[in-house]
Write an enzyme that holds these catalytic residues in place. Structure first.
Site, PDB file in Angstrom:
ATOM      1  N   GLU A  76       0.693  -1.427   0.079  1.00  0.00           N
ATOM      2  CA  GLU A  76       0.012  -0.109  -0.055  1.00  0.00           C
ATOM      3  C   GLU A  76       0.842   0.971   0.126  1.00  0.00           C
ATOM      4  OE1 GLU A  76      -3.687   2.319   2.527  1.00  0.00           O
ATOM      5  OE2 GLU A  76      -2.214   0.763   3.491  1.00  0.00           O
ATOM      6  N   GLU A 116     -11.893   2.897   5.751  1.00  0.00           N
ATOM      7  CA  GLU A 116     -10.817   3.233   6.630  1.00  0.00           C
ATOM      8  C   GLU A 116     -10.730   4.787   7.090  1.00  0.00           C
ATOM      9  OE1 GLU A 116      -6.404   1.571   7.329  1.00  0.00           O
ATOM     10  OE2 GLU A 116      -6.519   2.539   5.401  1.00  0.00           O
TER      11      GLU A 116
END
Length: 267
Positions: free
Chosen positions: A143, A242
């Site tokens: 990520e 998130e």
């Protein structure tokens, strides 16, 4: 239809962690993710998943000393043994939780260090980890994270992540595309989706409002449009929520879902 996943490390903060599974299910979600499972035995977490009809879609491999500011050890010198032990532990949890994806954090590069040396170690460790994970069927994810939120983080650009995946093994390694981080670091989100989704390398998507990381219906990014693009491009994975709720999680989630429904996106 977009499948939303609650990030239990951020959402439902007014509940004890183990009670957040039920809270997500009550709000109509059927998938969850979170940062780390290691404070609990896998059997305890699996029971919460099963009791609430939930699927675990993602968690992170051990990151080193999180409390001391470490954000992954995959690129850090002298930590190879700890990294390998952590990957084995993560793969065991993934097996027990029925989770097919594990995010491997790259780590923070000191200002005085040579980033290329850290990058080389990162790629070597990832290649080992992918081979280790292959028999389990777990795909490891990378990520890119923006350096406003995480100064010094090694991996910040989508192109870097995709090059690493292509260079190692796209079947065992994928990109975790957090559109919040991508907007801050690069922008051009619609083009990014159109370019990268068809490659098959994007394995997981996450969202949060920019710039404050609150609910995705607030801020500078039109997430209804982007979720519609995910649908149009045939993305069939979960979209991780998130974000840090500005107030009550359930109220904000209801408002966000109504916002995207009003724009023709079902979730």
């Amino acid at each position: 239809m977009v499948r939303l996943a609650a990030n239990l490390s951020m959402l439902y903060g007014d509940h004890d962690f183990l009670d957040r599974f039920e809270a997500a299910a009550v709000d109509g979600l059927d998938a969850v993710e979170y940062l780390f499972p290691y404070d609990f035995e896998p059997s305890v977490l699996r029971q919460r998943l099963d009791d609430n009809g939930l699927t675990q879609v993602l968690f992170n491999a051990p990151p080193g000393d999180w409390g001391a500011g470490e954000r992954g050890i995959a690129s850090l010198p002298g930590r190879e043994g700890e990294f390998r032990t952590g990957i084995d532990r993560a793969l065991q949890y993934a097996h027990d939780l029925g989770c097919g994806q594990v995010h491997v954090m790259a780590g923070i590069v000191p200002e005085s260090a040579n980033p290329s040396e850290y990058r080389a170690r990162y790629l070597e460790n990832l290649a080992w980890a992918v081979e280790r994970a292959k028999p389990t069927g777990v795909r490891l994810l990378l990520e890119p994270i923006n350096r406003r939120d995480m100064p010094g983080y090694l991996l910040t650009r989508q192109r870097e992540a995709h090059m690493a995946v292509t260079g190692i093994d796209p079947s065992g390694l994928g990109v975790q595309l957090d559109l919040y981080h991508c907007q801050i670091s690069e922008g051009d989100l619609t083009t990014t989706l159109g370019r990268d989704l068809p490659s098959g390398r994007v394995a997981h998507v996450q969202i949060a409002g920019v710039p404050d990381r609150h609910e995705p219906d607030r801020g500078e990014v039109d997430f209804a449009h982007l979720l519609g693009e995910l649908d149009r491009l045939g993305y069939d994975g979960a979209v991780g929520l998130e974000y840090r709720p500005a107030a009550d999680t359930s109220t904000g989630l209801t408002r966000f879902r109504q916002y995207i429904r009003d724009r023709g996106v079902s979730a």
